[in-house]
Write a protein that holds these residues in place. Structure first.
Motif, PDB file in Angstrom:
ATOM      1  N   GLU A   1       0.827  -1.211   0.000  1.00  0.00           N
ATOM      2  CA  GLU A   1       0.000   0.000   0.000  1.00  0.00           C
ATOM      3  C   GLU A   1       0.868   1.270   0.000  1.00  0.00           C
ATOM      4  N   ILE A   2       1.958   1.247   0.747  1.00  0.00           N
ATOM      5  CA  ILE A   2       2.868   2.393   0.743  1.00  0.00           C
ATOM      6  C   ILE A   2       3.475   2.562  -0.644  1.00  0.00           C
ATOM      7  N   ALA A   3       3.867   1.461  -1.279  1.00  0.00           N
ATOM      8  CA  ALA A   3       4.410   1.517  -2.639  1.00  0.00           C
ATOM      9  C   ALA A   3       3.369   2.045  -3.620  1.00  0.00           C
ATOM     10  N   ARG A   4       2.102   1.666  -3.416  1.00  0.00           N
ATOM     11  CA  ARG A   4       1.027   2.172  -4.277  1.00  0.00           C
ATOM     12  C   ARG A   4       0.900   3.694  -4.167  1.00  0.00           C
ATOM     13  N   VAL A   5       0.976   4.204  -2.950  1.00  0.00           N
ATOM     14  CA  VAL A   5       0.899   5.654  -2.737  1.00  0.00           C
ATOM     15  C   VAL A   5       2.105   6.350  -3.377  1.00  0.00           C
ATOM     16  N   LEU A   6       3.296   5.781  -3.223  1.00  0.00           N
ATOM     17  CA  LEU A   6       4.495   6.375  -3.820  1.00  0.00           C
ATOM     18  C   LEU A   6       4.397   6.391  -5.341  1.00  0.00           C
ATOM     19  N   LYS A   7       3.840   5.346  -5.925  1.00  0.00           N
ATOM     20  CA  LYS A   7       3.673   5.307  -7.382  1.00  0.00           C
ATOM     21  C   LYS A   7       2.648   6.347  -7.829  1.00  0.00           C
ATOM     22  N   LYS A   8       1.533   6.438  -7.115  1.00  0.00           N
ATOM     23  CA  LYS A   8       0.484   7.382  -7.478  1.00  0.00           C
ATOM     24  C   LYS A   8       0.972   8.826  -7.403  1.00  0.00           C
ATOM     25  N   GLU A   9       1.853   9.112  -6.449  1.00  0.00           N
ATOM     26  CA  GLU A   9       2.377  10.462  -6.290  1.00  0.00           C
ATOM     27  C   GLU A   9       3.593  10.740  -7.178  1.00  0.00           C
ATOM     28  N   GLY A  10       4.089   9.721  -7.894  1.00  0.00           N
ATOM     29  CA  GLY A  10       5.174   9.930  -8.852  1.00  0.00           C
ATOM     30  C   GLY A  10       6.574   9.785  -8.294  1.00  0.00           C
ATOM     31  N   TYR A  11       6.711   9.181  -7.131  1.00  0.00           N
ATOM     32  CA  TYR A  11       8.039   8.995  -6.540  1.00  0.00           C
ATOM     33  C   TYR A  11       8.723   7.723  -7.022  1.00  0.00           C
ATOM     34  N   VAL A  12       7.958   6.728  -7.449  1.00  0.00           N
ATOM     35  CA  VAL A  12       8.518   5.505  -8.030  1.00  0.00           C
ATOM     36  C   VAL A  12       7.781   5.232  -9.340  1.00  0.00           C
ATOM     37  N   THR A  13       8.426   4.496 -10.256  1.00  0.00           N
ATOM     38  CA  THR A  13       7.787   4.228 -11.543  1.00  0.00           C
ATOM     39  C   THR A  13       6.787   3.087 -11.454  1.00  0.00           C
ATOM     40  N   ASP A  14       7.113   2.043 -10.697  1.00  0.00           N
ATOM     41  CA  ASP A  14       6.232   0.889 -10.620  1.00  0.00           C
ATOM     42  C   ASP A  14       6.609   0.036  -9.419  1.00  0.00           C
ATOM     43  N   PHE A  15       5.725  -0.879  -9.061  1.00  0.00           N
ATOM     44  CA  PHE A  15       6.025  -1.886  -8.045  1.00  0.00           C
ATOM     45  C   PHE A  15       5.334  -3.174  -8.452  1.00  0.00           C
ATOM     46  N   VAL A  16       5.986  -4.288  -8.185  1.00  0.00           N
ATOM     47  CA  VAL A  16       5.491  -5.595  -8.606  1.00  0.00           C
ATOM     48  C   VAL A  16       5.674  -6.573  -7.455  1.00  0.00           C
ATOM     49  N   THR A  17       4.702  -7.454  -7.264  1.00  0.00           N
ATOM     50  CA  THR A  17       4.819  -8.540  -6.285  1.00  0.00           C
ATOM     51  C   THR A  17       5.156  -9.809  -7.039  1.00  0.00           C
ATOM     52  N   GLU A  18       6.254 -10.439  -6.666  1.00  0.00           N
ATOM     53  CA  GLU A  18       6.696 -11.659  -7.327  1.00  0.00           C
ATOM     54  C   GLU A  18       6.798 -12.783  -6.309  1.00  0.00           C
ATOM     55  N   GLY A  19       6.565 -14.011  -6.768  1.00  0.00           N
ATOM     56  CA  GLY A  19       6.796 -15.180  -5.933  1.00  0.00           C
ATOM     57  C   GLY A  19       8.241 -15.603  -6.116  1.00  0.00           C
ATOM     58  N   HIS A  20       8.996 -15.647  -5.047  1.00  0.00           N
ATOM     59  CA  HIS A  20      10.419 -15.945  -5.129  1.00  0.00           C
ATOM     60  C   HIS A  20      10.756 -17.044  -4.121  1.00  0.00           C
ATOM     61  N   GLU A  21      10.997 -18.273  -4.603  1.00  0.00           N
ATOM     62  CA  GLU A  21      11.335 -19.419  -3.749  1.00  0.00           C
ATOM     63  C   GLU A  21      10.278 -19.659  -2.671  1.00  0.00           C
ATOM     64  N   GLY A  22       9.019 -19.582  -3.057  1.00  0.00           N
ATOM     65  CA  GLY A  22       7.940 -19.845  -2.114  1.00  0.00           C
ATOM     66  C   GLY A  22       7.540 -18.663  -1.260  1.00  0.00           C
ATOM     67  N   LYS A  23       8.258 -17.555  -1.355  1.00  0.00           N
ATOM     68  CA  LYS A  23       7.928 -16.360  -0.581  1.00  0.00           C
ATOM     69  C   LYS A  23       7.661 -15.215  -1.535  1.00  0.00           C
ATOM     70  N   LYS A  24       6.758 -14.338  -1.145  1.00  0.00           N
ATOM     71  CA  LYS A  24       6.465 -13.177  -1.969  1.00  0.00           C
ATOM     72  C   LYS A  24       7.520 -12.098  -1.741  1.00  0.00           C
ATOM     73  N   VAL A  25       7.895 -11.450  -2.849  1.00  0.00           N
ATOM     74  CA  VAL A  25       8.885 -10.368  -2.810  1.00  0.00           C
ATOM     75  C   VAL A  25       8.269  -9.151  -3.482  1.00  0.00           C
ATOM     76  N   LEU A  26       8.412  -7.994  -2.854  1.00  0.00           N
ATOM     77  CA  LEU A  26       7.940  -6.742  -3.428  1.00  0.00           C
ATOM     78  C   LEU A  26       9.114  -6.068  -4.118  1.00  0.00           C
ATOM     79  N   CYS A  27       8.995  -5.827  -5.418  1.00  0.00           N
ATOM     80  CA  CYS A  27      10.032  -5.151  -6.192  1.00  0.00           C
ATOM     81  C   CYS A  27       9.545  -3.739  -6.506  1.00  0.00           C
ATOM     82  N   VAL A  28      10.284  -2.744  -6.046  1.00  0.00           N
ATOM     83  CA  VAL A  28       9.942  -1.346  -6.281  1.00  0.00           C
ATOM     84  C   VAL A  28      10.937  -0.782  -7.294  1.00  0.00           C
ATOM     85  N   HIS A  29      10.414  -0.254  -8.403  1.00  0.00           N
ATOM     86  CA  HIS A  29      11.247   0.334  -9.452  1.00  0.00           C
ATOM     87  C   HIS A  29      11.389   1.827  -9.165  1.00  0.00           C
ATOM     88  N   LEU A  30      12.604   2.251  -8.869  1.00  0.00           N
ATOM     89  CA  LEU A  30      12.851   3.638  -8.476  1.00  0.00           C
ATOM     90  C   LEU A  30      12.848   4.562  -9.689  1.00  0.00           C
TER      91      LEU A  30
END
Length: 132
Positions: free
Chosen positions: A35-64
């Protein structure tokens, strides 16, 4: 590794990666971090964010996001409300960051939102961080 304050961990990872010039920063996923990443994207501080499954655990990738001359868009990011000292504010006392040039991210009863959205909705909440 156990982290006592996952929001501070997220903000520190973003701050360090931004200063180092990294394009993407990865961190463990949680709904609040997303949710914080969503707000940062909406306000233009980051380009995108993606949730990926990585070795059985979810990882949040934030594109600066960077400017034309490769300077980071995020000039500063600071944690306000900490686990040992929560900072709750009413709707009438929501702070302005850098005279309105930055944002305050709040966790309210209506979800995570910026200071401007909280003022319009007339809701207060927990001030998570400042971004400028």
């Amino acid at each position: 590794m156990s982290v006592t304050d996952p929001i501070s961990d997220m903000l520190t990872r973003i701050r360090n990666s931004s200063k180092a010039g990294a394009k993407v920063v990865q961190m463990p996923h949680s709904s609040l971090r997303s949710e914080i990443a969503r707000v940062l994207k909406k306000e233009g501080y980051v380009t995108d964010f993606v949730t990926e499954g990585h070795e059985g655990k979810k990882v949040l990738c934030v594109h600066l996001k960077y400017g034309v001359d490769e300077t980071p868009v995020i000039r500063g990011i600071r944690r306000i409300s900490k686990p040992g000292l929560r900072r709750y504010v009413p709707a009438t006392k929501i702070p302005r960051v850098v005279g309105g040039m930055g944002i305050a991210v709040l966790s309210t009863s209506r979800g995570v939102m910026t200071d401007k959205e909280a003022r319009v909705a007339k809701v207060g909440g927990d001030v998570l961080c400042y971004v400028w």
